[in-house]
Design a protein around this motif. Structure first.
Motif, PDB file in Angstrom:
ATOM      1  N   GLN A 104     -22.918   7.210 -10.606  1.00 45.96           N
ATOM      2  CA  GLN A 104     -23.919   7.696 -11.545  1.00 45.96           C
ATOM      3  C   GLN A 104     -23.770   6.998 -12.903  1.00 45.96           C
ATOM      4  O   GLN A 104     -22.679   6.855 -13.434  1.00 45.96           O
ATOM      5  N   GLY A 105     -24.887   6.512 -13.448  1.00 44.41           N
ATOM      6  CA  GLY A 105     -24.888   5.833 -14.735  1.00 44.41           C
ATOM      7  C   GLY A 105     -24.623   4.339 -14.675  1.00 44.41           C
ATOM      8  O   GLY A 105     -24.717   3.663 -15.698  1.00 44.41           O
ATOM      9  N   ASP A 106     -24.318   3.817 -13.476  1.00 42.91           N
ATOM     10  CA  ASP A 106     -24.099   2.368 -13.342  1.00 42.91           C
ATOM     11  C   ASP A 106     -25.420   1.619 -13.499  1.00 42.91           C
ATOM     12  O   ASP A 106     -26.486   2.093 -13.093  1.00 42.91           O
ATOM     13  N   ARG A 107     -25.319   0.422 -14.069  1.00 48.34           N
ATOM     14  CA  ARG A 107     -26.446  -0.516 -14.116  1.00 48.34           C
ATOM     15  C   ARG A 107     -26.053  -1.690 -13.225  1.00 48.34           C
ATOM     16  O   ARG A 107     -25.238  -2.531 -13.618  1.00 48.34           O
ATOM     17  N   VAL A 108     -26.626  -1.737 -12.031  1.00 47.35           N
ATOM     18  CA  VAL A 108     -26.174  -2.659 -11.000  1.00 47.35           C
ATOM     19  C   VAL A 108     -27.180  -3.797 -10.834  1.00 47.35           C
ATOM     20  O   VAL A 108     -28.346  -3.560 -10.497  1.00 47.35           O
ATOM     21  N   GLY A 109     -26.743  -5.011 -11.078  1.00 48.95           N
ATOM     22  CA  GLY A 109     -27.561  -6.185 -10.815  1.00 48.95           C
ATOM     23  C   GLY A 109     -27.385  -6.638  -9.382  1.00 48.95           C
ATOM     24  O   GLY A 109     -26.319  -6.458  -8.781  1.00 48.95           O
ATOM     25  N   ILE A 110     -28.447  -7.217  -8.815  1.00 52.18           N
ATOM     26  CA  ILE A 110     -28.396  -7.748  -7.451  1.00 52.18           C
ATOM     27  C   ILE A 110     -28.890  -9.186  -7.521  1.00 52.18           C
ATOM     28  O   ILE A 110     -30.031  -9.437  -7.909  1.00 52.18           O
ATOM     29  N   VAL A 111     -28.017 -10.137  -7.169  1.00 48.79           N
ATOM     30  CA  VAL A 111     -28.346 -11.559  -7.301  1.00 48.79           C
ATOM     31  C   VAL A 111     -28.208 -12.258  -5.958  1.00 48.79           C
ATOM     32  O   VAL A 111     -27.533 -11.781  -5.045  1.00 48.79           O
ATOM     33  N   GLY A 112     -28.852 -13.414  -5.855  1.00 51.40           N
ATOM     34  CA  GLY A 112     -28.820 -14.226  -4.646  1.00 51.40           C
ATOM     35  C   GLY A 112     -30.095 -15.031  -4.541  1.00 51.40           C
ATOM     36  O   GLY A 112     -31.096 -14.724  -5.198  1.00 51.40           O
ATOM     37  N   HIS A 113     -30.074 -16.070  -3.708  1.00 46.66           N
ATOM     38  CA  HIS A 113     -31.253 -16.911  -3.529  1.00 46.66           C
ATOM     39  C   HIS A 113     -32.356 -16.148  -2.810  1.00 46.66           C
ATOM     40  O   HIS A 113     -32.129 -15.077  -2.225  1.00 46.66           O
ATOM     41  N   ASN A 114     -33.584 -16.720  -2.814  1.00 47.04           N
ATOM     42  CA  ASN A 114     -34.672 -16.162  -2.024  1.00 47.04           C
ATOM     43  C   ASN A 114     -34.259 -16.104  -0.560  1.00 47.04           C
ATOM     44  O   ASN A 114     -33.702 -17.057  -0.015  1.00 47.04           O
ATOM     45  N   GLY A 115     -34.554 -14.968   0.082  1.00 49.74           N
ATOM     46  CA  GLY A 115     -34.169 -14.800   1.476  1.00 49.74           C
ATOM     47  C   GLY A 115     -32.773 -14.260   1.672  1.00 49.74           C
ATOM     48  O   GLY A 115     -32.307 -14.144   2.814  1.00 49.74           O
ATOM     49  N   ALA A 116     -32.114 -13.896   0.587  1.00 49.70           N
ATOM     50  CA  ALA A 116     -30.741 -13.392   0.701  1.00 49.70           C
ATOM     51  C   ALA A 116     -30.682 -11.952   1.193  1.00 49.70           C
ATOM     52  O   ALA A 116     -29.633 -11.484   1.619  1.00 49.70           O
ATOM     53  N   GLY A 117     -31.811 -11.219   1.127  1.00 48.24           N
ATOM     54  CA  GLY A 117     -31.838  -9.834   1.581  1.00 48.24           C
ATOM     55  C   GLY A 117     -31.998  -8.818   0.467  1.00 48.24           C
ATOM     56  O   GLY A 117     -31.985  -7.608   0.713  1.00 48.24           O
ATOM     57  N   LYS A 118     -32.188  -9.283  -0.766  1.00 45.07           N
ATOM     58  CA  LYS A 118     -32.254  -8.380  -1.912  1.00 45.07           C
ATOM     59  C   LYS A 118     -33.443  -7.425  -1.818  1.00 45.07           C
ATOM     60  O   LYS A 118     -33.292  -6.205  -1.964  1.00 45.07           O
ATOM     61  N   SER A 119     -34.630  -7.966  -1.590  1.00 44.20           N
ATOM     62  CA  SER A 119     -35.833  -7.131  -1.545  1.00 44.20           C
ATOM     63  C   SER A 119     -35.821  -6.202  -0.337  1.00 44.20           C
ATOM     64  O   SER A 119     -36.297  -5.055  -0.423  1.00 44.20           O
ATOM     65  N   THR A 120     -35.289  -6.678   0.784  1.00 46.40           N
ATOM     66  CA  THR A 120     -35.175  -5.810   1.962  1.00 46.40           C
ATOM     67  C   THR A 120     -34.292  -4.611   1.659  1.00 46.40           C
ATOM     68  O   THR A 120     -34.616  -3.469   2.030  1.00 46.40           O
ATOM     69  N   LEU A 121     -33.189  -4.854   0.963  1.00 42.43           N
ATOM     70  CA  LEU A 121     -32.301  -3.747   0.582  1.00 42.43           C
ATOM     71  C   LEU A 121     -33.039  -2.732  -0.283  1.00 42.43           C
ATOM     72  O   LEU A 121     -32.946  -1.515  -0.045  1.00 42.43           O
ATOM     73  N   LEU A 122     -33.782  -3.212  -1.279  1.00 42.37           N
ATOM     74  CA  LEU A 122     -34.486  -2.283  -2.165  1.00 42.37           C
ATOM     75  C   LEU A 122     -35.548  -1.491  -1.419  1.00 42.37           C
ATOM     76  O   LEU A 122     -35.776  -0.314  -1.712  1.00 42.37           O
ATOM     77  N   LYS A 123     -36.225  -2.117  -0.467  1.00 42.41           N
ATOM     78  CA  LYS A 123     -37.240  -1.398   0.313  1.00 42.41           C
ATOM     79  C   LYS A 123     -36.613  -0.308   1.182  1.00 42.41           C
ATOM     80  O   LYS A 123     -37.200   0.761   1.381  1.00 42.41           O
ATOM     81  N   ILE A 124     -35.415  -0.572   1.698  1.00 46.07           N
ATOM     82  CA  ILE A 124     -34.715   0.462   2.468  1.00 46.07           C
ATOM     83  C   ILE A 124     -34.284   1.600   1.556  1.00 46.07           C
ATOM     84  O   ILE A 124     -34.469   2.784   1.874  1.00 46.07           O
ATOM     85  N   LEU A 125     -33.720   1.257   0.386  1.00 49.82           N
ATOM     86  CA  LEU A 125     -33.304   2.298  -0.551  1.00 49.82           C
ATOM     87  C   LEU A 125     -34.495   3.112  -1.056  1.00 49.82           C
ATOM     88  O   LEU A 125     -34.351   4.301  -1.374  1.00 49.82           O
ATOM     89  N   SER A 126     -35.669   2.479  -1.127  1.00 50.72           N
ATOM     90  CA  SER A 126     -36.876   3.169  -1.583  1.00 50.72           C
ATOM     91  C   SER A 126     -37.607   3.868  -0.443  1.00 50.72           C
ATOM     92  O   SER A 126     -38.681   4.432  -0.650  1.00 50.72           O
ATOM     93  N   LYS A 127     -37.049   3.808   0.770  1.00 51.29           N
ATOM     94  CA  LYS A 127     -37.604   4.454   1.967  1.00 51.29           C
ATOM     95  C   LYS A 127     -38.973   3.901   2.342  1.00 51.29           C
ATOM     96  O   LYS A 127     -39.835   4.613   2.849  1.00 51.29           O
ATOM     97  N   ILE A 128     -39.165   2.605   2.066  1.00 52.08           N
ATOM     98  CA  ILE A 128     -40.387   1.928   2.490  1.00 52.08           C
ATOM     99  C   ILE A 128     -40.234   1.416   3.913  1.00 52.08           C
ATOM    100  O   ILE A 128     -41.179   1.442   4.710  1.00 52.08           O
ATOM    101  N   VAL A 129     -39.049   0.908   4.258  1.00 50.23           N
ATOM    102  CA  VAL A 129     -38.760   0.478   5.633  1.00 50.23           C
ATOM    103  C   VAL A 129     -37.491   1.180   6.100  1.00 50.23           C
ATOM    104  O   VAL A 129     -36.660   1.618   5.287  1.00 50.23           O
ATOM    105  N   GLU A 130     -37.362   1.285   7.426  1.00 51.44           N
ATOM    106  CA  GLU A 130     -36.197   1.921   8.029  1.00 51.44           C
ATOM    107  C   GLU A 130     -35.160   0.862   8.400  1.00 51.44           C
ATOM    108  O   GLU A 130     -35.524  -0.230   8.854  1.00 51.44           O
ATOM    109  N   PRO A 131     -33.892   1.170   8.231  1.00 49.89           N
ATOM    110  CA  PRO A 131     -32.860   0.207   8.663  1.00 49.89           C
ATOM    111  C   PRO A 131     -32.746   0.180  10.178  1.00 49.89           C
ATOM    112  O   PRO A 131     -33.125   1.145  10.867  1.00 49.89           O
ATOM    113  N   THR A 132     -32.227  -0.921  10.716  1.00 51.33           N
ATOM    114  CA  THR A 132     -31.975  -1.006  12.155  1.00 51.33           C
ATOM    115  C   THR A 132     -30.727  -0.217  12.514  1.00 51.33           C
ATOM    116  O   THR A 132     -30.722   0.556  13.473  1.00 51.33           O
ATOM    117  N   THR A 133     -29.677  -0.416  11.742  1.00 54.28           N
ATOM    118  CA  THR A 133     -28.443   0.353  11.927  1.00 54.28           C
ATOM    119  C   THR A 133     -27.868   0.690  10.553  1.00 54.28           C
ATOM    120  O   THR A 133     -28.234   0.087   9.544  1.00 54.28           O
TER     121      THR A 133
END
Length: 418
Positions: free
Chosen positions: A64-93
Motif C-alpha cells: 500500500q502506498g507504493d508507486r511502481v513503475g513497469i518498464v520493458g520493450h514493446n511486447g514485453a507483457g506490460k499492457s497484458t499485465l495491466l489488463k489482467i489487473l484491471s479485470k479486462i482479460v482473464e489469465p490462463t494460469t
C-alpha cells in the motif's frame, strides 16, 4: 500490507497463420466465403497454429502506498499485465489478489461512452468505480478544473481531441479516490503542463496511502515518480526492486550497442586493395556513477586503418545517422599525405550534443578530398539515453541534437504602474 499479490501469472494466446494459394488479403477472404455459400470449393489454405505466451510465471507483490513503475520493450507483457489487473482479460494460469478499488487509464477514452457529454461521463465513470452521486458531485469541480475542459463539458466526448480525452480520463481516475490507480503510456499524449500536474497528483495520491502502477517508456518520468520498478522482457519478470537500480540494470541489458569493431590482419579486414579497416571504437567517458551513455556523455571515436598505397593524400569522413536513416552530421579530417602502413586517429563528440535515441556511425576513407576509397557502413551502433535536471516536463525532447549553447535572458526594465 500487500494490496496487489500476483502468483505464477501466465497468459497464453494461439496465433493462426494461413498458408496456401488463397492468400491473406481481404479480397481472398471474401472470395473464399462467397464460394462456400454457393457450394464452390474454397481455397486449400493450410492453417498453422503458434503458441504465444504474453506473460509466463510472473509473481510479485505491491505494498500500500507504493508507486511502481513497469518498464520493458514493446511486447514485453506490460499492457497484458495491466489488463489482467484491471479485470479486462482473464489469465490462463495463476492468481491475482487485489485489495481495494481500482481505477485504470490504459488507453485514450478508457471507460468513456462517445455519445455522452463530458459531464455525463464523469458521473458514469464514478458510478463504475462504485461511488455515490454525492461523492462524485463533491469532486466534480476539481475534476473539470484539472482536465481544463470547462468550455466543452456539455459536448459529446466523441468530438474531443486525444489530449482532451486523456486529461478528462486521468482527472476522473485521480480525483474519485481509488485505492489503486493503474496508468499506461497515455500520459505521453498530454502537454508539458498536464504531465507536470499528473505526476504531481500521483505523488499526492501516493502520499495519502493510495497505490500507483505506472507504465511508461519514458524512464525519466519513471524515476521521477516511482519508488519501485518491475522490468519485463518477453513476458517474464526479469527484475524488481528500487527504481534507480532496476532502471540502470534495464538500460545495461537492452542497449542496442556495438561499440567496437576490430580485425587482426589485413586479409580478414573489410576494405579493398587500397585501404582496409583495422579498428573502429566508440569510447564513452561516463559521468560519475553512470553505467550507460546518456545525453551528458562525451564520446571518443577512435579508428585505425591500413593504407596499402605508397603515397596518397587521405582524409576520413565520419557520418552519424539516426535509427531512421537521416544523417545527423558529417565531420571530416584534414587531408594529409601518408605512405604505406597503419594510420590511426580520433574524433570527439562532446557531451550535451546528441539527443536521446539510437545512432550509427559510418566511416569513409577519401583520397584527394574527392574520391571515396572505402565506406564502412554502420560500423558502430549505440544508444543515447535521456537525462534531465531541473526540468518538470517528461515528453520526448524534440530534435536529434540537444546542445547547451550560451543562452542569456535578462529583464531590461520594470513596467511602471499607471
Amino acid at each position: 500490507m500487500s494490496v496487489i499479490s500476483v502468483e505464477n501469472l501466465s497468459k497464453h494466446y494461439i496465433i493462426d497463420h494461413k498458408k496456401g494459394k488463397g492468400g491473406n488479403s481481404l479480397r481472398d477472404a471474401i472470395t473464399h466465403t462467397v464460394k462456400g455459400l454457393f457450394g464452390g470449393k474454397g481455397t486449400d489454405d493450410e492453417v498453422t497454429h503458434e503458441e504465444f505466451w504474453a506473460l509466463r510465471d510472473v509473481s510479485f507483490s505491491v505494498e500500500q502506498g507504493d508507486r511502481v513503475g513497469i518498464v520493458g520493450h514493446n511486447g514485453a507483457g506490460k499492457s497484458t499485465l495491466l489488463k489482467i489487473l484491471s479485470k479486462i482479460v482473464e489469465p490462463t494460469t495463476g492468481q491475482v489478489r487485489i485489495r481495494g478499488r481500482v481505477a485504470s487509464l490504459l488507453e485514450v477514452g478508457t471507460g468513456f461512452h462517445p455519445e455522452l457529454t463530458g459531464r455525463e461521463n464523469i458521473y458514469l465513470n464514478g458510478s463504475l468505480l462504485g461511488m455515490k452521486r454525492e461523492e462524485i458531485k463533491a469532486s466534480f469541480d476539481e475534476i473539470v478544473a484539472f482536465a481544463g475542459v470547462e468550455r466543452f463539458l456539455d459536448t459529446p466526448v466523441k468530438r474531443y481531441s486525444s489530449g482532451m480525452y486523456v486529461r478528462l480520463g486521468f482527472a476522473i481516475s485521480a480525483h474519485l479516490n481509488p485505492e489503486i490507480m493503474i496508468v499506461d503510456e497515455v500520459l505521453a499524449v498530454g502537454d508539458a503542463d498536464f504531465q507536470k500536474k499528473s505526476l504531481g497528483k500521483m505523488r499526492d495520491n501516493s502520499a495519502s496511502g493510495r497505490t500507483i502502477l505506472f507504465v511508461s517508456h519514458n524512464l525519466t518520468a519513471v524515476q521521477a515518480l516511482c519508488n519501485k520498478t518491475l522490468y519485463f522482457e518477453k513476458g517474464q519478470l526479469i527484475e524488481q526492486g528500487e527504481t534507480n537500480q532496476v532502471v540502470a540494470s534495464y538500460l545495461s541489458k537492452v542497449a542496442r550497442t556495438r561499440l567496437r569493431r576490430e580485425w587482426a590482419t589485413p586479409e580478414e579486414a573489410p576494405g579493398n586493395d587500397l585501404v582496409r579497416i583495422r579498428r573502429m571504437e566508440l569510447v564513452p567517458e561516463y559521468p560519475q556513477g553512470a553505467t550507460h551513455i546518456d545525453v551528458r556523455t562525451p564520446m571518443r571515436i577512435q579508428f585505425e586503418f591500413w593504407n596499402m598505397m605508397d603515397r596518397a593524400n587521405l582524409n576520413l569522413s565520419l557520418h552519424v545517422y539516426s535509427l531512421t536513416g537521416e544523417c545527423i552530421f558529417n565531420i571530416g579530417s584534414q587531408s594529409q599525405a601518408y605512405g604505406k602502413g597503419l594510420i590511426q586517429g580520433e574524433c570527439v563528440i562532446p557531451g550535451y550534443f546528441l539527443n536521446d535515441g539510437t545512432y550509427t556511425i559510418s566511416m569513409m576513407i577519401v583520397k584527394d578530398t574527392v574520391t571515396p576509397l572505402f565506406n564502412m557502413e554502420e560500423g558502430i551502433t549505440f544508444d543515447v539515453e535521456d537525462y534531465r535536471e531541473g526540468v518538470a516536463w517528461y515528453g520526448k525532447w524534440p530534435g536529434y541534437v540537444r546542445p547547451q549553447f550560451p543562452f542569456r535572458v535578462e529583464a531590461l526594465e520594470s513596467l511602471k504602474e499607471v
